[in-house]
Design an enzyme around this catalytic site. Sequence first.
Site, short mmCIF file in Angstrom:
data_model
loop_
_atom_site.label_atom_id
_atom_site.label_comp_id
_atom_site.label_asym_id
_atom_site.label_seq_id
_atom_site.Cartn_x
_atom_site.Cartn_y
_atom_site.Cartn_z
N ASP A 167 0.74 -1.16 -0.09
CA ASP A 167 0.09 0.02 -0.06
C ASP A 167 0.92 1.37 -0.06
O ASP A 167 0.61 2.24 0.96
CB ASP A 167 -0.88 -0.12 1.31
CG ASP A 167 -1.78 1.18 1.20
OD1 ASP A 167 -2.50 1.69 0.36
OD2 ASP A 167 -2.03 1.34 2.43
N GLU A 422 2.90 -8.22 7.42
CA GLU A 422 1.68 -8.73 7.07
C GLU A 422 2.07 -10.03 5.73
O GLU A 422 1.47 -9.73 4.72
CB GLU A 422 0.84 -7.77 6.37
CG GLU A 422 0.47 -6.66 7.22
CD GLU A 422 -0.68 -5.74 7.25
OE1 GLU A 422 -1.11 -5.54 6.06
OE2 GLU A 422 -1.23 -5.20 8.05
N TYR A 476 -7.04 -2.82 12.88
CA TYR A 476 -7.89 -1.83 12.50
C TYR A 476 -9.47 -2.11 12.85
O TYR A 476 -10.34 -1.81 11.92
CB TYR A 476 -7.87 -1.72 11.00
CG TYR A 476 -6.40 -1.02 10.58
CD1 TYR A 476 -6.02 0.20 10.50
CD2 TYR A 476 -5.44 -1.82 10.49
CE1 TYR A 476 -4.71 0.79 10.18
CE2 TYR A 476 -3.91 -1.46 9.88
CZ TYR A 476 -3.68 -0.14 9.97
OH TYR A 476 -2.46 0.25 9.52
N GLU A 512 0.76 -1.01 14.23
CA GLU A 512 -0.10 -0.10 13.11
C GLU A 512 -1.48 -0.19 14.03
O GLU A 512 -2.14 -1.12 14.22
CB GLU A 512 -0.36 -0.72 11.95
CG GLU A 512 1.00 -0.47 10.92
CD GLU A 512 0.83 -1.03 9.46
OE1 GLU A 512 -0.37 -0.97 8.98
OE2 GLU A 512 1.66 -1.27 9.00
C1 GCB Z 1 -1.54 -2.20 6.82
C2 GCB Z 1 -0.26 -1.97 6.03
C3 GCB Z 1 -0.02 -0.89 5.45
C4 GCB Z 1 -1.30 -0.15 4.90
C5 GCB Z 1 -2.27 0.04 6.11
C6 GCB Z 1 -3.44 0.59 5.75
O1 GCB Z 1 -1.79 -3.06 7.48
O2 GCB Z 1 0.77 -2.61 6.78
O3 GCB Z 1 1.02 -0.69 4.60
O4 GCB Z 1 -0.89 1.14 4.68
O5 GCB Z 1 -2.38 -1.39 6.65
O6 GCB Z 1 -3.72 2.13 5.69
O7 GCB Z 1 -4.32 -0.13 5.17
#
Ligand code: GCB
Length: 605
Positions: A167, A422, A476, A512
């Site tokens: 991403d 990931e 998330y 994250e």
């Molecule tokens: C993740 C990735 C990261 C993305 C992020 C997102 O898990 O490691 O590279 O940018 O999510 O914002 O979805």
Amino acid sequence: MLYPQLTSSRNLISLSGIWNFKADYKEEGYVNQWYLKGLKEYDLMPVPASYNDIAVDAALRDFVGDVWYERKVVIPKQWETENVMIRVGSASHHSKIWVNGVLVKEYTGGFLPFESTINEAIQFGEENHIVIGVNNELTWQTLPPGEAYYVEDADGNRKKKLKQQHDFFNYSGIHRPVYLYTTPRTYMEDITVQTDYEGDQGIISYQVVMNQPDEESREAVTVKIEVYDEENQLVGAAAGEKGSLQIDRVTLWQPQNAYLYKFVAKLVSKEHTLDEYSLNIGIRKVQIENGQFLINGEPFYFKGFGKHEDMDVKGKGLDDAMNIRDFNLLKWIHANSFRTSHYPYAEEVLDLADRYGIVVIDEVPAVGMLGQAVPAIGELDGVFTDEKINDETLKEHIRLTREMIARDKNHPSVVMWSLANEASVMEPRAEAYFKELAEAARKMDDRPLLNVNLMLIEPGKCKVSKYFDVIGLNLYFGWYSERGDIDAGKRRLKQWLQECHEAEKKPILLSEYGVDTIAGLHKEPAIMFSEEFQVQFLKAYHEVFDQLPFVIGEHVWNFADFMTGQDLVRIDGNKKGVFTRQRQPKMAAHYLRERWGSITNTHSK
Ligand code: GCB
């Protein structure tokens, strides 16, 4: 590999600046031998910089294939007696260097330096023709993995595109400085420094590797080491290629309180200095004990971010102004650490981290080892297969890990190696892969190892965590799942963390967590994408972390907004920054500043 340095025995010329440039749209560069005959009808391109956003041209922004850089340079006559090197800090992702038409180096890897001796190819005292070809394609055997394929445009011309799972935008070109430098014929090729302390005595163990001199020249030289404190007082000395020395009344390198000694290595022959090189080193100790991450014997709580090397116009090109701004912001917000998501950052960035006392988790470019592009949702396809992530990929993974560690081992700021972000680690074949990788890394260096998992790997389903010291989780809930419902996300988060810890019994780093936030969008009550939502989301997550002693740190995703490929869920890139792409604060920055200012680096819960 030592960073080029101007010393009493070494010369240095920077080739940063403006180069001739040509994107090879018609795939004719090799056929027409541009590396030998030079470029005709070229554009101008700055180095270092990604080329993508420099031109006002969609074809170049999204170009996949070979681009060519060219520059002429006079090499001083006085260098004739020396070993002359060319060195590129990084170029994405596959590069070749020709000097006067002679191929002197070929290198795969978009985020690490490469260099070569060029004595055989150059004319001293005359103009020399340097061409660097850079290709930005990826395969399942590169890191990151990806796949290039052809499409036809409206006129029936073939053009390449790239499928990627990671991403961030596939910024391409020469991203870090190009140098010409010299060493004497007998020189120090590498230096390794390891530090420890007992009471108030610092201990420095070191090893110097010379280029392969013959027995005679080897016997004729001695290695001499001197260590100076920040007041430039000599505080220690030693002799020999390998050894250790003690520093009395040591000042330790501490997070947010850096102290650097100068480690000077000399090759001496009959009282005459043949070669000289110096490193800034910090004396500190990293351990994992009883589920805690210890720096200098104190439990360390990571407060900070996952970042990117990313900015307007320059893309991934090294920029000192932007980097210092970033470190000033890290200091302002009371962050003590970051992860070099998702690739090794420039050596210049690690030098700053050493000086600012910011702790770094250094990551190899193993990102997107997944069957789906981010954000991955639902079932994942298998990728640890003969065709995709296979033994060849593993070899590359080990090679790049070795090169990253070789490059960064002497930085006191680097406290842990992150070997993947990931990956599809619930697949049975991932287990043998990561076992071999982690075992190889442990032979290279003794720092702890991190693996980072995505939220589709359910607690207890990861086949590889057992080979690592710290588990990184990218979570998330309330965003990619339980969308917009922070309360539900928070409940899921707590349960998930508890189950994960129960299953693995290892310290957990929230590597994250975050939400896309459009700067200036305000909503009360908060809804997704508003600045209020970002603050409430972070607060909810922190309430959970503060109840769980096995959570050893919080790295918000992301430090700043950054560019990605075009997608329905990416509005001019990823907007999860706590700062905008121009490095101005969103509301969440003020909230984090308050929180991180009020919890210590130890944050005992
Ligand atoms: C993740 C990735 C990261 C993305 C992020 C997102 O898990 O490691 O590279 O940018 O999510 O914002 O979805």
